[in-house]
Design an enzyme around this catalytic site. Structure first.
Site, mmCIF file in Angstrom:
data_model
loop_
_atom_site.group_PDB
_atom_site.id
_atom_site.type_symbol
_atom_site.label_atom_id
_atom_site.label_comp_id
_atom_site.label_asym_id
_atom_site.label_seq_id
_atom_site.Cartn_x
_atom_site.Cartn_y
_atom_site.Cartn_z
ATOM 1 N N GLN A 192 -2.685 27.457 22.300
ATOM 2 C CA GLN A 192 -3.471 27.360 20.973
ATOM 3 C C GLN A 192 -5.037 28.066 21.279
ATOM 4 O OE1 GLN A 192 -2.779 27.322 18.065
ATOM 5 N NE2 GLN A 192 -0.751 26.268 18.031
ATOM 6 N N CYS A 239 7.920 19.307 11.576
ATOM 7 C CA CYS A 239 8.941 19.544 10.736
ATOM 8 C C CYS A 239 10.169 20.131 11.254
ATOM 9 C CB CYS A 239 8.320 20.772 9.772
ATOM 10 S SG CYS A 239 9.424 21.065 8.234
ATOM 11 N N GLY A 255 5.627 30.349 24.931
ATOM 12 C CA GLY A 255 4.796 29.467 25.488
ATOM 13 C C GLY A 255 5.931 28.094 25.812
ATOM 14 N N THR A 256 6.736 27.853 24.989
ATOM 15 C CA THR A 256 7.694 26.773 25.164
ATOM 16 C C THR A 256 8.541 26.836 26.571
ATOM 17 O OG1 THR A 256 7.945 26.053 22.989
ATOM 18 C CG2 THR A 256 9.792 25.617 24.229
ATOM 19 N N HIS A 266 2.117 35.551 20.614
ATOM 20 C CA HIS A 266 2.171 35.546 19.332
ATOM 21 C C HIS A 266 0.963 34.888 18.605
ATOM 22 C CE1 HIS A 266 4.086 31.757 17.857
ATOM 23 N NE2 HIS A 266 4.199 31.921 18.915
ATOM 24 N N ASN A 314 -2.674 21.452 18.705
ATOM 25 C CA ASN A 314 -2.254 22.690 17.715
ATOM 26 C C ASN A 314 -2.637 21.920 16.224
ATOM 27 O OD1 ASN A 314 -0.095 20.740 19.205
ATOM 28 N ND2 ASN A 314 1.014 21.413 17.197
#
Length: 389
Positions: free
Chosen positions: A183, A330, A71-72, A205, A155
């Protein structure tokens, strides 16, 4: 490990049995989809079936599906100033994005920083349409061409954006519209024509496919973003590189199953989430439920235990057998306050305590039972530590 409970489907979902079967079958077949021999034609046929299934998931034309690695990558492919429609160049001067977009949009685009404008959101995380109108009118009056990127659902919070209305307003000013549906695809019914977007990003995924496949879906197959990866003529010259046929086959199988189950699964999963949220709020009034009163994905909860760092809660839950995630970005082990919650005006004390629980296709009542058991074991100790701090 069998006793563990997985509530992090927004990070990745387990591979569906149908997708696993399709992936293994494709691994056993030899052939490059660009080759003209029988093996190559077989691989190309596998991709054609998957392309049709991914398109059907969002009501699109299979010819508009460009397979990517994620997706990125699909977002990065879409978010370029340079397009063509047929032989006609389309150059965009400004990229408009909401303040709560995924990092793949906020940092993965191909515009110079000075040509990117961030639109504010309200306290529930929905883009302010008045701010969108003002930006569109200002740029239109200056003769600047706009590309708008607005996600379907967030998300971290699951909040659903008014994409159809935003697209209508953007098109009235001649803008092009991209939506990140990573999402949302497979979790709520989606129609690219109904949303009115020109481009949509999806990922395998998140809906039970294998990692390593995504897609940028064009409402008009003649619309061509400038390639992100140059080289060969794969994907009709729109994305070079030999396609990942096994992951694409699994993507198609997962998309087919998700399309068949999306409404029933949405209702079922919403019931699981509501049961968990109701029990937690009843037993632990100290917990804050963020955006519980707005339209959101049926699978996503964003909760905070103010004063207890999110990473502390996530680690404690993990050690007790529950996989959750921090409602924060993160990187290299460092957890920072969520840019999403900051844009919503959530206090830093709550934002730094926010965690995300997300259900998925494989979730069941037993996951709620086990999750409640984990919270009952973990939260009293965290509350005592907070009180003693």
């Amino acid at each position: 490990m069998n006793a563990r409970t997985y509530l992090d489907h927004n990070a990745t979902s387990p591979v569906r049995p149908e997708a696993r079967e399709a992936l293994l079958a494709a691994l056993d077949a030899t052939g490059n989809g660009s080759s003209v021999h029988a093996e190559g034609r077989t691989s190309r046929g596998t991709m054609d079936v998957a392309r049709a299934r991914v398109a059907a998931l969002v009501g699109a034309n299979p010819a508009g599906v460009i397979f990517t690695s994620s997706g990125t990558e699909a977002d990065a492919l879409a978010l370029t100033p340079d397009y063509r429609r047929g032989e006609t160049p389309l150059v965009h001067d400004i990229l408009l994005v909401s303040a709560v977009e995924h990092a793949a949009v906020l940092r993965g685009h191909r515009f110079p920083a000075e040509r990117v404008e961030v639109l504010p959101v309200d306290a529930r995380g929905r883009v302010l349409l008045d701010a969108l109108d003002a930006a569109l009118e200002r740029h239109s009056a200056a003769g600047r061409h706009v590309l708008l990127s607005l996600m379907v659902a967030n998300n971290e919070t699951g909040v659903i954006q008014p994409v159809a209305e935003a697209a209508r307003r953007a098109h009235a000013h001649g803008a092009l519209v991209h939506t990140d549906a990573v999402q949302a695809a497979g979790r709520i019914p989606l129609s690219l024509p109904a949303l009115g977007a020109d481009l949509m990003s999806v990922s395998a995924h998140k809906l039970g496919g294998a990692p390593g496949a995504g897609a940028l879906i064009l409402a008009d197959p003649d619309l061509r973003p400038a390639p992100l990866i140059g080289g060969g003529e794969q994907e009709r010259g729109r994305r070079a590189g030999s396609e990942n046929v096994p992951a694409i086959a699994a993507f198609g199988a997962a998309a087919l199953r998700a399309a068949d189950c999306v409404e029933a699964d949405g209702t079922r999963i919403n019931g699981l989430r509501e049961r968990l949220e109701d029990a937690l709020r009843c037993e632990f009034p100290e917990l804050v439920l963020l955006v519980g009163d707005v339209d959101r994905l049926p699978n996503t909860s964003c909760l905070a235990l103010p004063g207890v760092p999110a990473e502390t809660v996530v680690i404690a839950l993990d050690l007790a057998g529950l996989a959750a995630s921090a409602g924060a970005a993160c990187s290299s082990g460092k957890v920072a306050a969520s840019h999403v919650l900051a844009a919503m005006g959530v206090s830093e004390r709550i934002a730094r305590s926010a965690i995300r629980l997300s259900f998925g296709w494989s979730s069941g009542e037993e996951d709620v039972d086990r999750a409640l058991g984990v919270f009952r074991r973990v939260l009293p100790g965290l509350l005592r530590r907070r009180a003693a701090a």
